[in-house]
Write a protein that holds these residues in place. Structure first.
Motif, short mmCIF file in Angstrom:
data_model
loop_
_atom_site.label_atom_id
_atom_site.label_comp_id
_atom_site.label_asym_id
_atom_site.label_seq_id
_atom_site.Cartn_x
_atom_site.Cartn_y
_atom_site.Cartn_z
N TRP A 77 0.91 -1.11 -0.10
CA TRP A 77 -0.10 -0.11 -0.27
C TRP A 77 0.84 1.16 0.01
CZ3 TRP A 77 1.31 2.89 4.30
CH2 TRP A 77 1.66 2.14 5.37
N ALA A 78 2.08 1.14 0.31
CA ALA A 78 3.05 2.44 0.22
C ALA A 78 3.41 2.88 -1.03
CB ALA A 78 4.39 1.97 1.28
N ARG A 79 3.52 4.28 -0.92
CA ARG A 79 3.94 4.98 -2.24
C ARG A 79 5.22 4.50 -2.86
NH1 ARG A 79 1.68 11.16 -1.19
NH2 ARG A 79 -0.26 10.68 -0.36
N GLN A 80 6.16 4.46 -2.09
CA GLN A 80 7.29 3.84 -2.43
C GLN A 80 7.62 2.37 -2.44
OE1 GLN A 80 9.53 6.11 -4.08
NE2 GLN A 80 8.31 7.80 -3.81
N GLU A 118 5.86 6.01 6.12
CA GLU A 118 4.40 6.53 5.60
C GLU A 118 3.62 5.79 6.54
OE1 GLU A 118 1.85 6.32 1.72
OE2 GLU A 118 3.77 5.33 1.80
N SER A 120 -0.76 5.09 6.61
CA SER A 120 -1.74 5.25 5.70
C SER A 120 -2.97 5.86 6.23
CB SER A 120 -2.16 3.66 5.42
OG SER A 120 -2.77 3.15 6.67
N PRO A 157 -0.67 11.27 4.67
CA PRO A 157 -1.73 11.80 3.80
C PRO A 157 -3.06 12.28 4.78
CG PRO A 157 -1.09 9.88 2.72
CD PRO A 157 -0.49 9.74 4.23
N GLN A 162 3.74 15.75 4.75
CA GLN A 162 4.81 15.38 4.05
C GLN A 162 6.11 15.99 4.20
OE1 GLN A 162 3.58 14.49 -0.18
NE2 GLN A 162 5.83 14.46 -0.86
#
Length: 649
Positions: A77-80, A118, A120, A157, A162
């Motif tokens: 699920w992470a962006r990176q 991160e 979520s 988020p 950020q």
């Protein structure tokens, strides 16, 4: 036989010992790279990759481990794709904790780490090592970290956060000796506000060390709030102890809410310096000084945690309090707030709405209270203002109050301040548990000097007497204007005895002959028997029960109402002279209009009729026109004692 058995046991132990020694001397720890990778991947569901060398130096209770070129994957699920990649790791693993299935590192040196953290929106955290990333106990514990050129990214988020940070080790020379410290910089967004920070700290980052204070020097800006601090922090992950000398400034104290989670009042631009201390569950801001708008302030504040809500207590003293700076805290629109600061878009929009509303409502404070934040804190703060800077028309001084917040109920009790040589004292309660706010005002005016009450009115200087009064009101609304517009109760003002300007009375009675005389000879005083203003208040309308000013030469009787919802005045003043006046217009005086600009007028119809009568008599005889202008009374002394007792009840 026994000797033979013992001899063979000796050979066996020697062989085992030699084998262990040979394994230690010649064992290649890289053989364990893939088993370690598989074990971590099976445990976490995320791939650990060791591309470089693995070396171990056994010891007890800490074993040293060195790994090069290591990466660890993020959950899907992470962006990176990667949580971190590190060029080299040198660390000490605590073996007793490892046997208890806890991964605990004492001191770790990281070379060129690239870390991505991160959280979520549903609360998962990529640094938690269980498969669902929700078990707070499933994380590595690190006492101290030594960094060499690292980069850290943190994303949340849900909190509109950020942040990108760069950290490196700086070598310096001091008196011929080489020293090192960590320098850092950070940019990004925190809770929707732009963030910029830079500073330095000790060589070793004390993340979980609960015993060693970590030296830090930081300069940061968050939105329109700026911070400078220098001192020590114990345990950077928990802030178990803090000792900082701090400077803080910003556009309004209420903008600190995202940082501290405690509701503070909306204020003009402020700046403050003080000593910030934290230990256990207590924060203290000691011996602070500062400015709020044009007001000078000092004191001590303390926040105690551990309860249902933080508890704020303190003592605050204003050396100089500019009353204009109280506009926002009491819900008053301030059109000049933007002149001393550059508000952000939200503030600017609020300011525009406030100005528009101010133009519509004219006078009464209409800025709404933010009750949604009141439940963030309980409070008990004592406030004193030694000197009050004010407009000349507001003769108030020496403010003393105790502000308490308990479960969203705000009270100012006692609330005391000097007014025109006297005192106003009482209590105000705002119940923020209800929407709209339920408000209660109970204020008593005592020994207010009549000649100081209207300092800009020249005629009042010759008036002597003490004003006493009571304001007992209840109302509802989320702004002061709404509370007053819906209020019920009573308002009473009394003057029992004294002296008052004769010129003022003759002016009200339109006694032209006496006005001319006093203009030539100078003003005099006459005995004031009593003055009473007694209002019933219903749904924001002050309806006169008794309005009376009684002197030895005239009685003035008033009637009408004051509408706080419409902000209008509608009063009639009818003078009744007790002496003969040879030249008087003898007509009621009307006070009409908005609070901001009331208009005073006379009964033009009655005046025209009286003038017409004078002209008609002048046709008959030139001496007769004066007859309609002679005021012969029949005013008489009022029953002051009875009226005052009635007003008190």
């Amino acid at each position: 036989m026994l000797r033979r058995i013992l001899r063979w046991l000796g050979y066996l132990l020697a062989a085992i010992t030699i084998t262990i020694v040979l394994l230690i001397l010649f064992f290649d720890w890289n053989w364990l790279r893939h088993p370690i990778e598989r074990a971590v991947t099976e445990k976490t569901g995320r791939a650990l990759t060791i591309n470089g060398n693995l070396d171990v130096k056994l010891g007890w209770p800490v074993t040293r481990v060195q790994v090069t070129d290591i990466t660890f994957a993020n959950p899907a699920w992470a962006r990176q794709p990667l949580m971190f990649s590190i060029k080299r790791v040198d660390g000490g693993i605590r073996l007793p904790q490892l046997f208890e299935r806890q991964f605990w590192l004492s001191t770790v040196r990281l070379t060129q780490p690239q870390v991505f953290l991160e959280q979520s929106p549903d609360g998962r955290k990529n640094w938690l090592l269980d498969r669902n990333q929700k078990d707070e106990s499933a994380q590595a514990k690190i006492d101290r970290i030594v960094l060499d050129n690292g980069h850290l990214t943190y994303v949340d988020p849900a909190q509109k956060t950020q942040i990108q940070a760069a950290l490196s080790t700086r070598q310096t020379l001091s008196q011929g000796a080489a020293t090192a410290d960590i320098v850092f910089s950070a940019q990004g967004e925190y809770k929707g506000m732009p963030l910029n920070a830079s500073g330095s700290g000790g060589t070793i980052l004390a993340l979980s060390d609960e015993t060693t204070p970590y030296p830090i020097n930081i300069k940061a800006s968050l939105g329109h709030t700026q911070l400078q601090a220098a001192g020590t922090v114990t345990s950077l992950t928990r802030f178990s102890a803090v000792d900082l000398n701090m400077m803080l400034k910003g556009y309004s104290l209420d903008q600190l809410y995202p940082l501290i989670g405690i509701a503070l009042p909306r204020t003009p631009a402020y700046s403050t310096r003080g000593h910030l201390l934290h230990n256990a569950k207590q924060w203290r801001y000691e011996k602070f000084t500062g400015r709020i708008g044009n007001s000078d302030v000092k004191g001590n504040m303390q926040v105690d945690g551990g309860g249902k809500r933080p508890f704020l207590r303190g003592n605050v003293t204003f050396q100089v309090l500019d009353l204009a700076d109280l506009g926002s805290p009491v819900g008053m629109s301030k059109q000049n707030e933007g002149k001393s600061s550059a508000p952000n878009r939200v503030q600017q929009a609020a300011s525009t709405q406030s100005v528009a509303s101010q133009n519509k409502r004219d006078v009464l404070p209409d800025l709404p209270f933010r009750t949604e934040r009141w439940n963030s804190v309980d409070a008990d703060v004592k406030i004193q203002a030694k000197r009050i800077q004010r407009a000349r028309a507001l003769p108030i001084e020496n403010l003393v109050t105790r502000v308490q917040m308990n479960n969203s109920i705000l009270t100012l009790d006692p609330l005391k301040f000097g007014v025109a040589g006297g005192m106003l004292a009482g209590a105000v309660t705002l119940n923020g548990q209800r929407d709209p706010i339920q408000a209660k005002l109970n204020i008593h005016a005592r020994k207010v000097l009549l000649n100081q009450l209207f300092p800009t009115f020249k005629l009042s200087k010759t008036s002597i007497g003490q004003v006493n009064g009571d304001f007992d009101l209840t109302g509802e609304g989320n702004a002061v204007s709404q509370m007053l517009a819906s209020s019920n109760g009573k308002v009473v003002l009394l003057v029992n005895g004294g002296e008052i300007s004769k010129l003022m009375l003759e002016t009200i009675g339109l006694h032209l002959w006496e006005i001319l005389q006093l203009k030539i000879t100078g003003d005099k005083v006459v005995k004031l028997n009593c003055a009473i203003a007694d209002f019933n208040v219903r749904k924001g309308v002050l309806q006169t029960r008794t309005m009376l000013l009684d002197t030895q030469i005239t009685t003035i009787i008033g009637s009408g109402d004051i509408n706080m919802a419409q902000e209008t005045i509608n009063l009639d003043l009818v003078p009744h002279t007790k002496v003969i006046s040879p030249l008087a217009l003898r007509t009621p005086i009307y006070i009409r209009g908005k609070f901001a600009k009331p208009e005073v007028s006379i009964d033009k119809t009655r005046l025209a009729l009286r003038s017409a009568g004078a002209i008609a008599l002048g046709v008959i005889n030139p001496f007769l026109p004066i007859i309609p202008l002679v005021d012969t009374g029949p005013g008489k002394n009022s029953e002051c004692g009875r009226l005052i007792q009635a007003a008190k009840h």
